[in-house]
Motif scaffolding. Structure first.
Motif, short mmCIF file in Angstrom:
data_model
loop_
_atom_site.label_atom_id
_atom_site.label_comp_id
_atom_site.label_asym_id
_atom_site.label_seq_id
_atom_site.Cartn_x
_atom_site.Cartn_y
_atom_site.Cartn_z
N PRO A 174 -5.51 21.89 11.34
CA PRO A 174 -6.45 22.01 10.23
C PRO A 174 -7.07 21.09 10.04
N VAL A 175 -8.52 20.69 10.74
CA VAL A 175 -9.65 19.21 10.12
C VAL A 175 -10.71 19.88 9.47
N LEU A 176 -10.63 19.02 8.03
CA LEU A 176 -11.80 19.06 7.78
C LEU A 176 -12.70 17.88 7.42
N VAL A 177 -13.99 17.77 8.27
CA VAL A 177 -14.95 16.04 8.44
C VAL A 177 -15.24 17.04 6.68
N VAL A 178 -16.06 15.88 6.42
CA VAL A 178 -16.50 15.69 5.33
C VAL A 178 -18.04 14.52 4.95
N ASN A 179 -19.09 14.75 4.86
CA ASN A 179 -19.62 13.35 4.24
C ASN A 179 -20.81 13.53 3.52
N GLY A 180 -21.10 12.61 2.82
CA GLY A 180 -22.18 13.06 0.87
C GLY A 180 -23.34 13.37 2.34
N GLY A 181 -23.65 14.11 0.37
CA GLY A 181 -25.50 14.81 0.45
C GLY A 181 -26.49 14.19 0.30
N LYS A 182 -26.01 12.27 0.14
CA LYS A 182 -27.16 11.24 0.06
C LYS A 182 -26.82 10.48 0.84
N SER A 183 -25.97 10.25 2.04
CA SER A 183 -25.76 9.54 3.02
C SER A 183 -27.06 10.16 4.30
N PRO A 184 -27.44 8.53 5.16
CA PRO A 184 -28.22 8.96 5.87
C PRO A 184 -28.51 9.98 6.77
N ALA A 185 -29.45 9.98 7.49
CA ALA A 185 -29.75 11.49 8.87
C ALA A 185 -28.58 11.21 10.13
N TRP A 186 -28.23 10.06 10.46
CA TRP A 186 -27.62 9.93 11.73
C TRP A 186 -26.01 10.25 11.22
N MET A 187 -25.76 9.58 9.76
CA MET A 187 -24.34 9.92 9.58
C MET A 187 -24.45 11.54 9.39
N LYS A 188 -24.74 12.10 8.78
CA LYS A 188 -25.00 13.55 8.65
C LYS A 188 -24.73 14.63 9.92
N ALA A 189 -25.98 14.00 10.65
CA ALA A 189 -25.70 14.28 12.04
C ALA A 189 -24.60 14.40 12.88
N SER A 190 -23.94 13.43 12.82
CA SER A 190 -22.62 12.54 13.58
C SER A 190 -21.42 13.98 13.14
N ASN A 191 -21.31 13.84 11.58
CA ASN A 191 -20.14 14.52 11.17
C ASN A 191 -20.49 15.94 11.31
N ARG A 192 -21.58 16.80 11.34
CA ARG A 192 -21.75 18.31 11.80
C ARG A 192 -21.85 18.10 13.72
N ALA A 193 -21.97 17.06 14.30
CA ALA A 193 -21.65 17.19 15.42
C ALA A 193 -20.23 16.61 16.21
N LEU A 194 -19.74 16.17 14.97
CA LEU A 194 -17.96 16.15 15.61
C LEU A 194 -17.65 17.60 14.11
N ALA A 195 -17.81 18.02 13.78
CA ALA A 195 -17.27 19.59 12.97
C ALA A 195 -17.22 20.39 14.30
N ASP A 196 -18.37 20.40 14.91
CA ASP A 196 -18.45 21.14 15.85
C ASP A 196 -17.75 21.20 17.48
N ALA A 197 -17.37 19.54 17.16
CA ALA A 197 -16.32 19.76 18.43
C ALA A 197 -15.25 19.86 18.31
#
Length: 263
Positions: free
Chosen positions: A210-233
């Protein structure tokens, strides 16, 4: 303070505190077990876990028999394996930034990770930020400590040069300077995931934990995008966002996330 010897003879130093199931903390760039977010996080979690906070090779009181020219990511995976073995043979793992990237690679390699919380591995999967130079490993290897830190912050993270210059006046600069030689290690751990190309899911296909990918709500858009992509992968992984936080997430904000997921 305790030590364990990694497969290649490198001595890895770690602190152990608390009671409960084993939880290993994996630091990001320019951090050590005495400097950065992990000491405070260990304090937050010690009432629920036996927390292992270690110096990655070449940092703090850990050695590095491979030397900077002989570094391989596989050796750092072996270091983490040695710490997990010292923790009882399996453990929960929390990785932050490039430490999250290392923990992901270790989990994909089959280390006995019970669950992994990966906070903002610094991947770049689109063109929404200035791209990291593809030769940044060799650039980091060739530069003196002060210049390597500045290059890392400006080219790797994207901070303004004037801000990095001001950082030289801060007490933490001296501590970062002492481990600046490990910056190429972090660049190699992140690997090809930081050059603006879509996330390659094949690299994470072996992950069965089990893996949980986490990002901050105030992090930049590119970081949020990469973390969502990681969670999907990552097979079967979850994703959450911590409101009001950025890459320098507070221990009090991430500790409940770790405890809830690993509890």
């Amino acid at each position: 303070m305790s030590t364990v010897v990694s497969k290649d003879g490198t001595t890895i130093t770690y602190d152990r505190r608390g009671e409960g199931p084993a939880l290993v903390l994996v630091d990001g760039a320019l951090c050590s077990r005495a400097q950065g977010p992990m000491p405070g996080l260990a304090d937050e979690l010690a009432d629920r876990f036996t927390v292992y906070n270690y110096d990655r090779r070449g940092r703090g009181e850990s050695t590095d028999v491979s030397g900077t020219s002989g570094y391989e990511v596989a050796r750092e995976i072996e270091d983490l394996a040695a710490v997990i073995e010292a923790a009882g043979g399996s453990a929960y793992v929390y990785g932050s930034s490039s430490g999250a990237a290392l923990a992901l690679r270790a989990t994909a390699a089959g280390l006995p990770v019970e669950k992994l919380v990966a906070f903002e591995p610094p991947y770049v999967v689109d063109d929404s930020r200035k791209q990291i130079p593809r030769n940044w490993v060799t650039e980091l290897q060739s530069r003196a400590p002060d210049d390597a830190i500045k290059y890392f912050f400006t080219k790797g993270i994207g901070l303004p040069g004037i801000l990095v210059t001001a950082m030289k006046l801060m007490p933490a600069w001296k501590q970062m300077r002492a481990i600046a030689h490990t910056l190429p290690y972090d660049a190699q751990v992140v690997g090809g995931n930081c050059f603006g190309e879509p996330m390659d899911a094949e690299q994470w296909a072996p992950i069965e934990r089990p893996v949980l990918v986490v990002n901050g709500g105030k992090s930049p858009a590119w970081m949020k995008a990469s973390n969502r992509a990681l969670a999907d992968a990552v097979p079967g992984s979850g994703h959450t966002e911590v409101p009001g936080q950025n890459h320098m997430i507070k221990a009090s904000a991430i500790a409940p996330v770790i405890a809830d997921f690993c509890g």
